[in-house]
Design a protein around this motif. Structure first.
Motif, PDB file in Angstrom:
ATOM      1  N   UNK A  75       0.823  -1.219   0.000  1.00 38.71           N
ATOM      2  CA  UNK A  75       0.000   0.000   0.000  1.00 38.71           C
ATOM      3  C   UNK A  75       0.854   1.265   0.000  1.00 38.71           C
ATOM      4  N   UNK A  76       0.440   2.220  -0.811  1.00 37.54           N
ATOM      5  CA  UNK A  76       1.159   3.490  -0.866  1.00 37.54           C
ATOM      6  C   UNK A  76       2.219   3.567  -1.940  1.00 37.54           C
ATOM      7  N   UNK A  77       2.567   2.419  -2.533  1.00 39.02           N
ATOM      8  CA  UNK A  77       3.561   2.407  -3.610  1.00 39.02           C
ATOM      9  C   UNK A  77       2.861   2.537  -4.958  1.00 39.02           C
ATOM     10  N   UNK A  78       3.258   3.514  -5.749  1.00 39.14           N
ATOM     11  CA  UNK A  78       2.698   3.694  -7.096  1.00 39.14           C
ATOM     12  C   UNK A  78       3.595   2.986  -8.105  1.00 39.14           C
ATOM     13  N   UNK A  79       3.032   2.679  -9.250  1.00 41.32           N
ATOM     14  CA  UNK A  79       3.805   2.052 -10.327  1.00 41.32           C
ATOM     15  C   UNK A  79       3.666   2.887 -11.595  1.00 41.32           C
ATOM     16  N   UNK A  80       4.813   3.248 -12.164  1.00 42.26           N
ATOM     17  CA  UNK A  80       4.846   3.971 -13.435  1.00 42.26           C
ATOM     18  C   UNK A  80       5.518   3.074 -14.459  1.00 42.26           C
ATOM     19  N   UNK A  81       4.765   2.644 -15.458  1.00 49.00           N
ATOM     20  CA  UNK A  81       5.313   1.778 -16.499  1.00 49.00           C
ATOM     21  C   UNK A  81       6.211   2.603 -17.422  1.00 49.00           C
ATOM     22  N   UNK A  82       7.382   2.042 -17.710  1.00 51.22           N
ATOM     23  CA  UNK A  82       8.317   2.679 -18.645  1.00 51.22           C
ATOM     24  C   UNK A  82       8.778   1.598 -19.608  1.00 51.22           C
ATOM     25  N   UNK A  83       8.315   1.659 -20.841  1.00 48.22           N
ATOM     26  CA  UNK A  83       8.526   0.550 -21.765  1.00 48.22           C
ATOM     27  C   UNK A  83       8.694   1.040 -23.204  1.00 48.22           C
TER      28      UNK A  83
END
Length: 209
Positions: A75-83
């Protein structure tokens, strides 16, 4: 506030490049690296970063599956996809897994850093071509109207609620709230929460009073 970032990519050169790029930013700290999806989940659980920069195509566990687990387990961790991939299927899988944003690896440095900061705040960060694909996909369905659930989510935004608060009120996961919001943005042709509310009021979707 320093943004603590975990880098997840199976190419050491890419991880090294990203680490170097982010190292010069006073408000960003790279706290760890992972070479595959399983390792990314393990490292995220151990480090509790603010943001994971996540590649999509990785061994053992792909980026979308790793994103879903991190969003659920940390909880609290965001994910930013970089591809490098921007097919409709890739984009939808990432968004539905709970990714806060989706950027391409050819994104200019300044835009990447801005995307990291935006995603860490919980705001959608989308490469222009990805945003266009989302809009085209929505319009391809021949129905640009908001669903009842999308309207409920947007009404929560209009009342100043956070994604987490909206999720609690509607009994849905915060990641699901984000997915609904990204689809709302695409349908309304906007790229942030404030414009979405304004556009919805202008179109009579939400009350103006």
């Amino acid at each position: 506030m320093t943004i603590r970032v975990l880098l997840a990519d199976d190419h050491p050169v890419v991880r090294s490049g990203l680490a170097g790029l982010l190292a010069v930013e006073a408000d960003v700290e790279v706290v760890g690296e992972a070479a595959d999806g399983e390792h990314a989940v393990t490292r995220a659980r151990a480090l509790h970063p603010d943001l994971v920069l996540m590649d999509l195509r990785m061994p053992r566990l792909d980026g979308a599956a790793a994103t879903a687990r991190i969003v659920a387990e940390v909880p609290g961790t965001r994910v930013l996809v970089l591809t490098t991939y921007e097919t409709d299927a890739d984009i939808l899988r990432a968004v539905e897994a709970g990714a806060t944003g989706y950027l391409l690896k050819d994104t200019p440095r300044a835009e990447l850093v801005a995307g990291v900061r935006a995603a860490a705040r919980g705001e959608a960060a989308l490469s222009p071509s990805v945003a266009r694909r989302l809009v085209q996909q929505v319009r391809g369905g021949h129905d640009e109207r908001l669903t009842a659930r999308e309207t409920q989510v947007l009404a929560g935004v209009a009342r100043g609620l956070s994604n987490a608060a909206i999720g609690q009120e509607l009994f849905i996961a915060e990641a699901t709230v984000k997915t609904h919001l990204l689809r709302v943005f695409a349908k309304l042709g906007v790229d942030d929460r404030t414009r979405a509310v304004t556009a919805a009021m202008e179109r009579g979707i939400l009350p103006t009073g």
